[in-house]
Design an enzyme around this catalytic site. Structure first.
Site, PDB file in Angstrom:
ATOM      1  N   SER A 141       0.821  -1.208   0.000  1.00 41.04           N
ATOM      2  CA  SER A 141       0.000   0.000   0.000  1.00 41.04           C
ATOM      3  C   SER A 141       0.851   1.253   0.000  1.00 41.04           C
ATOM      4  CB  SER A 141      -0.874  -0.003   1.258  1.00 41.04           C
ATOM      5  OG  SER A 141      -1.431   1.258   1.483  1.00 41.04           O
TER       6      SER A 141
ATOM      7  N   LYS B  37       1.909  -3.494   6.514  1.00 41.89           N
ATOM      8  CA  LYS B  37       2.388  -3.477   5.122  1.00 41.89           C
ATOM      9  C   LYS B  37       3.905  -3.254   5.086  1.00 41.89           C
ATOM     10  CE  LYS B  37      -1.516  -4.353   3.243  1.00 41.89           C
ATOM     11  NZ  LYS B  37      -1.746  -5.710   2.675  1.00 41.89           N
TER      12      LYS B  37
ATOM     13  N   TYR C 176      -2.326  -0.936  10.666  1.00 39.62           N
ATOM     14  CA  TYR C 176      -2.522  -1.467   9.310  1.00 39.62           C
ATOM     15  C   TYR C 176      -1.317  -1.097   8.446  1.00 39.62           C
ATOM     16  CZ  TYR C 176      -3.740  -1.460   4.425  1.00 39.62           C
ATOM     17  OH  TYR C 176      -3.699  -1.644   3.067  1.00 39.62           O
TER      18      TYR C 176
HETATM   19  C1  WQD Z   1      -9.665   9.208   0.740  1.00 33.80           C
HETATM   20  C2  WQD Z   1      -9.887  10.701   0.999  1.00 33.80           C
HETATM   21  C3  WQD Z   1     -10.314  11.217   3.302  1.00 33.80           C
HETATM   22  C4  WQD Z   1     -14.151   9.160   3.587  1.00 33.80           C
HETATM   23  C5  WQD Z   1      -7.089   4.137   2.065  1.00 33.80           C
HETATM   24  C6  WQD Z   1      -6.490   3.106   2.921  1.00 33.80           C
HETATM   25  C7  WQD Z   1      -5.042   2.943   2.533  1.00 33.80           C
HETATM   26  C8  WQD Z   1      -4.968   2.566   1.084  1.00 33.80           C
HETATM   27  C9  WQD Z   1      -5.612   3.654   0.249  1.00 33.80           C
HETATM   28  C10 WQD Z   1      -5.062   0.153   0.762  1.00 33.80           C
HETATM   29  C11 WQD Z   1      -9.207  11.171   2.282  1.00 33.80           C
HETATM   30  C12 WQD Z   1     -11.522  11.535   2.431  1.00 33.80           C
HETATM   31  C13 WQD Z   1     -12.962   9.653   3.090  1.00 33.80           C
HETATM   32  C14 WQD Z   1     -15.177  10.061   3.990  1.00 33.80           C
HETATM   33  C15 WQD Z   1     -13.763  11.900   3.356  1.00 33.80           C
HETATM   34  N1  WQD Z   1      -5.637   1.347   0.811  1.00 33.80           N
HETATM   35  N2  WQD Z   1     -12.781  11.003   2.982  1.00 33.80           N
HETATM   36  N3  WQD Z   1     -14.939  11.407   3.857  1.00 33.80           N
HETATM   37  O1  WQD Z   1      -7.481   7.148   3.666  1.00 33.80           O
HETATM   38  O2  WQD Z   1      -6.543   7.633   1.350  1.00 33.80           O
HETATM   39  O3  WQD Z   1      -6.454   5.370   2.254  1.00 33.80           O
HETATM   40  O4  WQD Z   1      -6.976   3.773   0.715  1.00 33.80           O
HETATM   41  O5  WQD Z   1      -3.958  -0.173   0.764  1.00 33.80           O
HETATM   42  O6  WQD Z   1      -4.464   1.964   3.297  1.00 33.80           O
HETATM   43  O7  WQD Z   1      -6.624   3.549   4.233  1.00 33.80           O
HETATM   44  O8  WQD Z   1      -8.675   6.381   1.590  1.00 33.80           O
HETATM   45  O9  WQD Z   1     -11.000   6.527   0.828  1.00 33.80           O
HETATM   46  O10 WQD Z   1     -10.537   6.535   3.331  1.00 33.80           O
HETATM   47  O11 WQD Z   1      -9.961   8.528   1.969  1.00 33.80           O
HETATM   48  O12 WQD Z   1     -13.578  13.133   3.248  1.00 33.80           O
HETATM   49  O13 WQD Z   1     -16.286   9.686   4.457  1.00 33.80           O
HETATM   50  O14 WQD Z   1     -11.292  10.907   1.203  1.00 33.80           O
HETATM   51  O15 WQD Z   1     -10.107  12.260   4.260  1.00 33.80           O
HETATM   52  O16 WQD Z   1      -8.745  12.477   2.057  1.00 33.80           O
HETATM   53  P1  WQD Z   1      -7.264   6.737   2.270  1.00 33.80           P
HETATM   54  P2  WQD Z   1     -10.121   6.938   1.958  1.00 33.80           P
END
Ligand code: WQD
Length: 343
Positions: free
Chosen positions: A130, A159, A155
């Site tokens: 990741s 990785k 998590y």
């Molecule tokens: C994306 C953006 C949130 C939900 C995840 C995994 C990571 C990797 C990539 C696997 C961020 C914003 C989100 C919401 C929001 N996956 N958001 N409201 O955190 O980048 O990472 O995917 O390997 O390990 O954790 O993904 O989709 O949670 O967030 O504003 O209800 O959307 O702040 O900026 P993230 P995400």
């Protein structure tokens, strides 16, 4: 004995695993065995894969933390030539609440599968890693030489530790060749609308939160902060279509099978190289769905990196990988899957 490559896909009933199985079965030289314990998926996925591909998947329900069960798996399915290892818990917030479950599940399962590979002469291993290994980055885009940061969550640390375990195994067992694929933000679903992100547990990821809000399963999307130092104040991510991610796994296992001179261990980024803000993602959804989305700005979410997107030139150079699904297609396919779930 068929002349096909028998690939073990762990976590094959899950989101990226199932899309990867479809990619494998769409090519003549592969047959698939899937191992999953359905902790975040269901065996129904295999029936949908059959509907899409017309092909059966051999599968076993197994807890990969059970060392004897993993040994039996390799005995029950002889001739495995490669492993694509997806099986892991993947929720960042849940890992903060349950570190023991995450370290035990994600690391013990990996060690058991790697031990079986060395015991049964399986020489090719692809590891689902990741972009979270990079943490908060100073300079963008991120390439594979960007230093791995201190983990932001258990998590993320599984990785980082998983990559180190894999590397150490390739040193101890020179016949084992491995690639860690570092995903950025997988999104979207198979164009058939028959498989997608598995809706068992309430998702934290942005795209399923968007589609669940649009279909009425959740009443709003809370945007976690709009006061960041970005073009519209919201965080930037590199969303990449799950079908592009799946294709990269097939290219990677094929690359290792066909290139005896491949490095024993390597890491490769899987991102599109385009950074998209949260508000831009929401606007893309509204555009393709043709309906407004109920969202509001809320407080920042702890642990969020401000911006991250990938330099994936290495994936192009080594694997010949070219992600070709745009953001609108991620949103439209995710929406089609959500509509299918609502039937
Ligand atoms: C994306 C953006 C949130 C939900 C995840 C995994 C990571 C990797 C990539 C696997 C961020 C914003 C989100 C919401 C929001 N996956 N958001 N409201 O955190 O980048 O990472 O995917 O390997 O390990 O954790 O993904 O989709 O949670 O967030 O504003 O209800 O959307 O702040 O900026 P993230 P995400």
């Amino acid at each position: 004995m068929s002349n096909k490559q028998r690939i073990l896909v762990t976590g094959g009933a899950g989101y990226i695993g199932s899309h990867t199985i479809i990619e494998l079965l769409s090519r003549p030289g592969f047959e698939v065995v899937s191992a999953d314990n359905y902790s975040n998926s269901s065996s129904e996925t295999y029936r949908r894969i059959k509907t899409i591909t017309g092909k059966d998947v051999a599968y076993a329900e197994i807890d990969l933390c059970d060392r004897q069960a993993v040994k039996k798996l390799f005995e029950d399915f002889p001739g495995i030539t490669g492993v694509i290892h997806f099986a892991a818990f993947k929720s960042v917030p849940e890992s903060v609440e349950k570190p023991a479950a995450y370290y035990r599940n994600n690391l013990v399962s990996l060690i058991n599968v790697l031990e079986a590979c060395t015991a049964y002469g399986v020489a090719r291993f692809i590891f689902s890693s990741s972009c979270s290994v990079y943490g908060n980055i100073g300079s963008l885009p991120v390439n594979e030489d960007t230093p791995v940061a201190a983990a932001e969550s258990p998590y993320g640390y599984t990785k980082i530790a998983g990559e180190q375990i894999l590397k150490d195994f390739t040193v101890a067992f020179p016949s084992l060749h491995a690639i860690a694929l570092r995903y950025f933000n997988p999104a979207g679903a198979h164009p058939s609308g028959l498989i997608g992100e598995i809706p068992l547990n309430r998702p934290n990821n942005l795209v399923p939160v968007i589609t669940r809000t649009a279909i009425g399963k959740q009443n709003e999307v809370v945007v976690f902060g709009d006061d960041y130092d970005t073009r519209d104040g919201t965080c930037i991510r590199d969303y990449v279509h799950v079908c592009d991610i799946a294709e990269a796994h097939v290219l990677a296992i094929d690359y290792l099978q066909k290139n005896a001179g491949a490095k024993a261990y390597d890491v490769i980024n899987l991102g599109t190289g385009s950074g998209v803000t949260v508000l831009e993602a929401i606007k893309a959804f509204e555009r393709v769905a043709g309906k407004p989305l109920n969202y509001r700005i809320g407080p920042r979410r702890s642990g969020d990196v401000i911006a991250i997107f990938s330099d994936s030139s290495k994936a192009h150079r080594i694997l010949g990988w070219n992600p070709h699904h745009a953001l609108d297609e991620m949103m439209s396919s995710a929406w089609k899957w959500e509509l299918h779930l609502a039937k």
